[in-house]
Scaffold this active site. Structure first.
Site, short mmCIF file in Angstrom:
data_model
loop_
_atom_site.label_atom_id
_atom_site.label_comp_id
_atom_site.label_asym_id
_atom_site.label_seq_id
_atom_site.Cartn_x
_atom_site.Cartn_y
_atom_site.Cartn_z
N SER A 82 0.86 -1.19 0.00
CA SER A 82 0.00 0.00 0.00
C SER A 82 0.89 1.23 0.00
O SER A 82 2.10 1.14 0.15
CB SER A 82 -0.86 0.00 1.25
OG SER A 82 -0.03 0.15 2.38
N LYS A 83 0.29 2.38 -0.16
CA LYS A 83 1.04 3.63 -0.16
C LYS A 83 1.85 3.76 1.13
O LYS A 83 2.98 4.22 1.14
CB LYS A 83 0.09 4.82 -0.28
CG LYS A 83 -0.09 5.30 -1.70
CD LYS A 83 0.64 6.64 -1.90
CE LYS A 83 0.45 7.23 -3.29
NZ LYS A 83 1.22 6.61 -4.32
N ARG A 84 1.23 3.35 2.23
CA ARG A 84 1.90 3.46 3.52
C ARG A 84 3.08 2.50 3.64
O ARG A 84 3.99 2.72 4.40
CB ARG A 84 0.90 3.18 4.65
CG ARG A 84 0.43 4.42 5.37
CD ARG A 84 -0.28 4.07 6.65
NE ARG A 84 0.61 3.42 7.61
CZ ARG A 84 0.43 2.21 8.11
NH1 ARG A 84 -0.59 1.49 7.73
NH2 ARG A 84 1.27 1.72 8.99
N GLN A 85 2.98 1.41 2.90
CA GLN A 85 3.97 0.35 3.08
C GLN A 85 4.85 0.14 1.86
O GLN A 85 4.98 -0.96 1.36
CB GLN A 85 3.26 -0.97 3.36
CG GLN A 85 2.66 -1.07 4.73
CD GLN A 85 2.34 -2.51 5.03
OE1 GLN A 85 3.19 -3.30 5.38
NE2 GLN A 85 1.08 -2.86 4.86
#
Ligand code: GLU
Length: 446
Positions: free
Chosen positions: A219-222
């Site tokens: 994901s964008k966060r990861q």
């Protein structure tokens, strides 16, 4: 004589270089450098709406930041150019015409379709996933399960990915295709086109997917972010390189921390795993810290300097020598260059100390004793070396019936404004006699 390898990284300039792309680029680079082959950069910009020159530039910059150099590419040229698909339209047209004239393709509604013949077996060997065998009936299917012919040229005259990639890989002499596992499914389609055109097939090595820690798609966060965001977060190119190299691969020796040169020495495509690799930020932090420890203090200084500046510290007031030796005293603390910049702020600015620490916890009954001890220590300063200060302190503390714990703790707070720091006498030696005295005085400890 065996043929030299030619591999390529073929990004679409529809975004910056993200972690997945950087991973693919890195494995192609490692393979090329390991085998003494050629690393080609090709820009797949047939999506006219989403491709931009800015993204192309940012991908090139991202690769340079990672230390991945290429031998042929849009900025460098080479014998197999041009290296942007948008500049190779005549080739796509030419081979489409050949397929049309041989009856292997047909035109419908202004598009060109490649005819998928039933009853064929498409089998190939993948260096990572082993032998793969697909019946042509299953290579490209309609929703109702019937064979679907493959669009090779769209109505707007642009080639499709599965077609352009074949024409380019063949005409650019690519003999090993290394790319993400999500392309395994496309490979049989591409092989049908290779065979129909009588092109020699390249080898294939698909790389495992990279998943987030939750085992879901990144994901964008990861990690699904541009490599430059990692730079902004204080990760070193060497740290990101080392970390990405370990996603889906590890040297036989089990060595975890290595330079680019060492990675090239150790690399073997046979050790790439099929298992999806997990993007673990804790591991990146650990590797980044180890890479920082391996760095020359002057090089580390250049990596940390911008963050000190961002924090408003008066970097220009100090010599490089002072700053680099401060980092030496810091001794590998901090997992990112941002953390290292924060953990070392007191070497540059006493106001950072006074912001954090007011000295109110120093017991009044202890003050006279501490004043005496620190006064004697300043007197006995000598060359200010760690050994000397440490020895003197031990003598002085004992003579005054104090202990390291009792006498060193307030000094640490007064010099650094922190509970945890490198050895207090190393810090004092680095700050120098005058500055140490000034800080102790500020807190009424001298
Ligand atoms: N442009 C394609 C991508 O970015 C290239 C895939 C390939 O390497 O064949 O996914």
């Amino acid at each position: 004589m065996s043929e030299k390898y030619r591999v390529r990284f073929a990004p679409s300039p529809t975004g910056s270089l993200h972690i997945g792309g950087a991973h693919t680029a890195l494995f192609n680079w490692l393979f090329a450098r390991r085998t003494g082959g050629t690393f080609v950069l090709r820009i797949e910009d047939t999506d006219r709406e989403r491709s931009t020159k800015e993204y192309e530039q940012s991908i090139l910059d991202g690769m340079r930041w990672m230390g991945l150099d290429w031998d042929e590419g849009p900025d460098k040229g080479g014998a197999f150019g041009p290296y942007r698909q948008s500049e190779r339209m005549d080739l796509y047209r030419k081979y489409a015409d050949q397929l049309l004239s041989e009856g292997k393709a047909y035109e419908k509604d202004g598009a060109v379709f490649f005819r998928v013949e039933p009853g064929l077996h498409v089998n190939f060997h993948d260096e990572v996933y082993g032998d793969i065998d697909v019946e042509s009936e299953n290579v490209s299917v309609n929703q109702d399960g019937t064979i679907k012919d493959i669009v090779i040229m769209k109505r707007d005259g642009m080639p499709t990915y599965n077609y352009a990639v074949v024409i380019d890989d063949f005409t650019m002499g690519i003999n090993m295709v290394i790319r993400g596992e999500d392309h395994v499914i496309n490979t049989p389609k591409q092989l049908l086109i290779y065979d129909a055109l009588g092109f020699k097939r390249p080898g294939f090595a698909h790389l495992p997917m990279i998943l987030g820690k939750d085992k879901k798609k990144l994901s964008k966060r990861q990690g699904a972010t541009s490599v430059f965001e990692y730079s902004d977060m204080g990760y070193l190119p060497d740290g990101v390189f080392n970390f990405l190299a370990l996603l889906g691969w590890s040297p036989r020796s089990g060595q975890e921390i290595f330079s680019r040169e060492e990675a090239v020495e150790l690399f073997d495509i046979k050790n790439v795993t099929r298992k999806p690799a997990v993007f673990d930020i804790e591991k990146l932090n650990h590797i980044n810290q180890e890479q920082m420890k391996r760095m020359d203090p002057y090089a580390l200084l250049e990596a940390i300097r911008p963050f000190w500046k961002q924090m408003g510290l008066p970097v220009d007031k100090f010599s490089d020598e002072y700053l680099a030796s401060s980092l030496k005293v810091l001794g590998g603390r901090g997992q990112t260059t941002i953390q290292a910049a924060e953990y070392s702020d007191y070497f540059l600015d006493f106001s950072k100390v006074t912001e954090r620490y007011d000295g109110k916890d120093i017991k009044d009954e202890l003050r006279p004793k501490l004043k005496k001890i620190y006064g004697e220590l300043i007197e006995a300063w000598g060359d200010g070396s760690f050994e000397h200060l440490h020895n003197m302190a031990q003598e002085i503390f004992t003579a005054n019936e104090s202990s390291m714990k009792e006498a060193a703790t307030p000094m640490r707070w007064a010099l650094t404004g922190r509970k945890v720091s490198p050895g207090v006498f190393e810090v004092a030696g680095q700050l120098g006699r005058e500055e140490t005295k000034k800080r102790l005085e500020y807190y009424g400890l001298i």
